[in-house]
Design a protein around this motif. Structure first.
Motif, PDB file in Angstrom:
ATOM      1  N   ALA A 119       0.679  -1.274  -0.047  1.00 42.78           N
ATOM      2  CA  ALA A 119       0.095   0.091   0.079  1.00 42.78           C
ATOM      3  C   ALA A 119       1.030   1.361   0.014  1.00 42.78           C
ATOM      4  N   ILE A 120       1.963   1.429   0.759  1.00 45.00           N
ATOM      5  CA  ILE A 120       2.812   2.529   0.703  1.00 45.00           C
ATOM      6  C   ILE A 120       3.449   2.629  -0.384  1.00 45.00           C
ATOM      7  N   ALA A 121       3.827   1.564  -1.077  1.00 43.03           N
ATOM      8  CA  ALA A 121       4.716   1.624  -2.357  1.00 43.03           C
ATOM      9  C   ALA A 121       3.778   2.285  -3.435  1.00 43.03           C
ATOM     10  N   ILE A 122       2.475   1.774  -3.396  1.00 45.39           N
ATOM     11  CA  ILE A 122       1.406   2.272  -4.287  1.00 45.39           C
ATOM     12  C   ILE A 122       0.977   3.695  -4.311  1.00 45.39           C
ATOM     13  N   ARG A 157       8.804   6.874  -8.194  1.00 46.33           N
ATOM     14  CA  ARG A 157       9.170   5.764  -9.222  1.00 46.33           C
ATOM     15  C   ARG A 157       9.398   4.297  -8.575  1.00 46.33           C
ATOM     16  N   LEU A 158       8.559   3.423  -9.310  1.00 42.66           N
ATOM     17  CA  LEU A 158       9.072   2.133  -8.593  1.00 42.66           C
ATOM     18  C   LEU A 158       9.600   1.500  -9.807  1.00 42.66           C
ATOM     19  N   VAL A 184       9.238  -3.676  -7.545  1.00 43.93           N
ATOM     20  CA  VAL A 184       7.927  -4.396  -7.916  1.00 43.93           C
ATOM     21  C   VAL A 184       8.066  -5.831  -7.670  1.00 43.93           C
ATOM     22  N   GLY A 185       9.174  -6.287  -8.019  1.00 44.73           N
ATOM     23  CA  GLY A 185       9.519  -7.736  -7.810  1.00 44.73           C
ATOM     24  C   GLY A 185       9.565  -8.306  -6.506  1.00 44.73           C
ATOM     25  N   ILE A 188       4.681 -10.552  -0.834  1.00 40.84           N
ATOM     26  CA  ILE A 188       3.332 -10.946  -0.737  1.00 40.84           C
ATOM     27  C   ILE A 188       3.316 -12.437  -1.016  1.00 40.84           C
ATOM     28  N   ILE A 189       3.947 -12.944  -1.754  1.00 43.46           N
ATOM     29  CA  ILE A 189       4.257 -14.547  -2.226  1.00 43.46           C
ATOM     30  C   ILE A 189       4.689 -15.221  -0.918  1.00 43.46           C
TER      31      ILE A 189
END
Length: 54
Positions: free
Chosen positions: A17-20, A29-30, A35-36, A42-43
């Protein structure tokens, strides 16, 4: 074990959420690597949750 799973889920959701929010509203910028990394967090949480089920 339930507390650990809940903590892991909230941690993963918080990181994503913080990254988004940063990317959408703060013009951060991501990179593909970032992103990976978020996807791996999450995985990893999903693997811990699903691996504990019997």
């Amino acid at each position: 074990m339930l507390i650990g799973v809940a903590y892991g889920i909230w941690s993963a959701v918080g990181v994503a959420a913080i990254a988004i929010i940063g990317a959408l509203f703060l013009d951060e910028r991501l990179t593909l690597i970032q992103v990976g990394g978020i996807a791996l967090v999450i995985i990893g949480v999903l693997a811990l949750e699903l691996g504990g089920q019997h």
